[in-house]
Design a protein around this motif. Structure first.
Motif, PDB file in Angstrom:
ATOM      1  N   ASN A 198       7.258   7.249  -7.815  1.00 26.86           N
ATOM      2  CA  ASN A 198       8.141   7.666  -6.722  1.00 26.86           C
ATOM      3  C   ASN A 198       8.538   6.486  -5.840  1.00 26.86           C
ATOM      4  O   ASN A 198       9.698   6.357  -5.428  1.00 26.86           O
ATOM      5  CB  ASN A 198       7.479   8.757  -5.886  1.00 26.86           C
ATOM      6  CG  ASN A 198       7.382  10.076  -6.628  1.00 26.86           C
ATOM      7  OD1 ASN A 198       8.160  10.346  -7.539  1.00 26.86           O
ATOM      8  ND2 ASN A 198       6.418  10.900  -6.262  1.00 26.86           N
ATOM      9  N   HIS A 199       7.573   5.613  -5.540  1.00 24.44           N
ATOM     10  CA  HIS A 199       7.853   4.438  -4.706  1.00 24.44           C
ATOM     11  C   HIS A 199       8.847   3.510  -5.401  1.00 24.44           C
ATOM     12  O   HIS A 199       9.801   3.024  -4.778  1.00 24.44           O
ATOM     13  CB  HIS A 199       6.558   3.681  -4.406  1.00 24.44           C
ATOM     14  CG  HIS A 199       6.788   2.391  -3.682  1.00 24.44           C
ATOM     15  ND1 HIS A 199       6.925   2.325  -2.316  1.00 24.44           N
ATOM     16  CD2 HIS A 199       6.937   1.119  -4.133  1.00 24.44           C
ATOM     17  CE1 HIS A 199       7.138   1.063  -1.957  1.00 24.44           C
ATOM     18  NE2 HIS A 199       7.148   0.320  -3.046  1.00 24.44           N
ATOM     19  N   MET A 200       8.616   3.265  -6.672  1.00 20.91           N
ATOM     20  CA  MET A 200       9.502   2.350  -7.407  1.00 20.91           C
ATOM     21  C   MET A 200      10.917   2.915  -7.493  1.00 20.91           C
ATOM     22  O   MET A 200      11.892   2.189  -7.311  1.00 20.91           O
ATOM     23  CB  MET A 200       8.934   2.072  -8.796  1.00 20.91           C
ATOM     24  CG  MET A 200       7.616   1.309  -8.799  1.00 20.91           C
ATOM     25  SD  MET A 200       7.690  -0.326  -8.027  1.00 20.91           S
ATOM     26  CE  MET A 200       8.729  -1.207  -9.202  1.00 20.91           C
ATOM     27  N   THR A 239       0.862  -1.170   0.000  1.00 19.83           N
ATOM     28  CA  THR A 239       0.000   0.000   0.000  1.00 19.83           C
ATOM     29  C   THR A 239       0.901   1.223   0.000  1.00 19.83           C
ATOM     30  O   THR A 239       1.652   1.457   0.946  1.00 19.83           O
ATOM     31  CB  THR A 239      -0.928   0.014   1.238  1.00 19.83           C
ATOM     32  OG1 THR A 239      -1.731  -1.167   1.206  1.00 19.83           O
ATOM     33  CG2 THR A 239      -1.830   1.232   1.218  1.00 19.83           C
ATOM     34  N   ILE A 240       0.848   1.999  -1.079  1.00 18.40           N
ATOM     35  CA  ILE A 240       1.703   3.172  -1.234  1.00 18.40           C
ATOM     36  C   ILE A 240       0.938   4.393  -0.728  1.00 18.40           C
ATOM     37  O   ILE A 240      -0.183   4.647  -1.175  1.00 18.40           O
ATOM     38  CB  ILE A 240       2.110   3.343  -2.707  1.00 18.40           C
ATOM     39  CG1 ILE A 240       2.955   2.136  -3.148  1.00 18.40           C
ATOM     40  CG2 ILE A 240       2.866   4.651  -2.911  1.00 18.40           C
ATOM     41  CD1 ILE A 240       3.306   2.125  -4.617  1.00 18.40           C
ATOM     42  N   PRO A 241       1.508   5.152   0.204  1.00 15.29           N
ATOM     43  CA  PRO A 241       0.815   6.343   0.720  1.00 15.29           C
ATOM     44  C   PRO A 241       0.510   7.334  -0.401  1.00 15.29           C
ATOM     45  O   PRO A 241       1.273   7.474  -1.355  1.00 15.29           O
ATOM     46  CB  PRO A 241       1.813   6.946   1.714  1.00 15.29           C
ATOM     47  CG  PRO A 241       2.737   5.830   2.059  1.00 15.29           C
ATOM     48  CD  PRO A 241       2.805   4.939   0.845  1.00 15.29           C
ATOM     49  N   SER A 242      -0.616   8.002  -0.264  1.00 15.59           N
ATOM     50  CA  SER A 242      -1.047   8.946  -1.294  1.00 15.59           C
ATOM     51  C   SER A 242      -0.527  10.349  -1.017  1.00 15.59           C
ATOM     52  O   SER A 242      -0.521  10.811   0.116  1.00 15.59           O
ATOM     53  CB  SER A 242      -2.573   8.991  -1.345  1.00 15.59           C
ATOM     54  OG  SER A 242      -2.987  10.021  -2.214  1.00 15.59           O
ATOM     55  N   SER A 243      -0.127  11.035  -2.073  1.00 16.43           N
ATOM     56  CA  SER A 243       0.269  12.436  -1.960  1.00 16.43           C
ATOM     57  C   SER A 243      -0.778  13.375  -2.577  1.00 16.43           C
ATOM     58  O   SER A 243      -0.561  14.571  -2.648  1.00 16.43           O
ATOM     59  CB  SER A 243       1.620  12.652  -2.653  1.00 16.43           C
ATOM     60  OG  SER A 243       1.512  12.379  -4.033  1.00 16.43           O
ATOM     61  N   ASP A 255      15.708   2.378 -14.160  1.00 12.44           N
ATOM     62  CA  ASP A 255      16.397   3.171 -15.171  1.00 12.44           C
ATOM     63  C   ASP A 255      15.500   4.369 -15.509  1.00 12.44           C
ATOM     64  O   ASP A 255      14.445   4.195 -16.118  1.00 12.44           O
ATOM     65  CB  ASP A 255      16.634   2.317 -16.417  1.00 12.44           C
ATOM     66  CG  ASP A 255      17.375   3.067 -17.519  1.00 12.44           C
ATOM     67  OD1 ASP A 255      17.498   4.301 -17.434  1.00 12.44           O
ATOM     68  OD2 ASP A 255      17.820   2.399 -18.473  1.00 12.44           O
ATOM     69  N   PRO A 256      15.869   5.589 -15.109  1.00 17.66           N
ATOM     70  CA  PRO A 256      14.979   6.739 -15.309  1.00 17.66           C
ATOM     71  C   PRO A 256      14.743   7.088 -16.777  1.00 17.66           C
ATOM     72  O   PRO A 256      13.773   7.774 -17.103  1.00 17.66           O
ATOM     73  CB  PRO A 256      15.699   7.875 -14.584  1.00 17.66           C
ATOM     74  CG  PRO A 256      17.133   7.470 -14.542  1.00 17.66           C
ATOM     75  CD  PRO A 256      17.143   5.966 -14.485  1.00 17.66           C
ATOM     76  N   ALA A 257      15.595   6.606 -17.667  1.00 21.52           N
ATOM     77  CA  ALA A 257      15.421   6.869 -19.097  1.00 21.52           C
ATOM     78  C   ALA A 257      14.494   5.849 -19.764  1.00 21.52           C
ATOM     79  O   ALA A 257      14.175   5.983 -20.937  1.00 21.52           O
ATOM     80  CB  ALA A 257      16.775   6.863 -19.800  1.00 21.52           C
TER      81      ALA A 257
END
Length: 199
Positions: free
Chosen positions: A164-166, A54-58, A173-175
């Protein structure tokens, strides 16, 4: 627990886990279980690993329970992934009436074969309407988890939270970050991609 005959598992498909209350052990039928998972390891298993978090929400513009609820997210790491080498990431968005597990099933074989990380979620909608699932306890419409999110702002923020979580927890790889979806999920992917184009 060990399974004596692994052939009972549906290879490449969906397995169902049914848990029932044994009336011989308790008369209390007020409890339930959700989000159970089967993980299979051993000979003949290709090395994929699945995690649910469960990923917190922003998201800034939604009801308070949304932030507390977070985004239920399915993550797959491919065979051989050890975190030492950057890997491409595929985030998928589910279609109308579907959920994160369903859309993951449609893309996971290709992602695993290419060595890609993959994430998908049960995205959020934003409005009260008859499209939402009923709450199991009250029978009233549940506005949080949506099988029918229609590309809502909330679902777009869910995608940013997943990204963001990953990036924080895996060697992404950000590209080579990809966003895909089918039907309504395609609309969600298009809107989120336009919103977060700088990511």
């Amino acid at each position: 627990w060990p399974i004596s005959d692994p052939m009972i598992l549906n290879n490449g498909g969906r397995n169902t886990l049914r848990i029932e209350i044994d009336p011989g052990l308790t008369e209390d039928a007020s409890w339930g279980i959700s989000r159970a998972q089967i993980e299979v390891t051993g000979i003949g298993v290709d090395g994929r690993h699945y995690t649910q978090v469960t990923i917190p929400s922003s998201y800034f513009n939604n009801w308070s329970s949304y932030r507390n609820e977070g985004t239920w997210t399915h993550i797959m790491t491919p065979p051989g992934y050890d975190g030492n080498t950057r890997a491409p990431l595929l985030i998928t968005a589910h279609g109308f009436g579907s959920n994160g597990a369903d859309v993951m099933a449609g893309y996971q074989d290709v992602a695993a074969a290419r060595g890609w990380l993959m994430a998908s979620a049960d995205y959020h909608g934003e409005v009260w309407n008859y499209f939402y699932e009923p709450d199991y306890a009250t029978g009233l419409p549940e506005p949080g988890i949506g099988r029918r999110t229609f590309g809502s702002r909330a679902s777009q923020w869910d995608i940013l939270d997943i990204l963001n979580h990953m990036e924080a927890n895996y060697n992404v790889d950000p590209a080579r970050v990809y966003l895909a979806g089918h039907s309504m999920g395609g609309m969600t992917a298009l809107l989120a991609g336009a919103r977060w184009a700088d990511r």
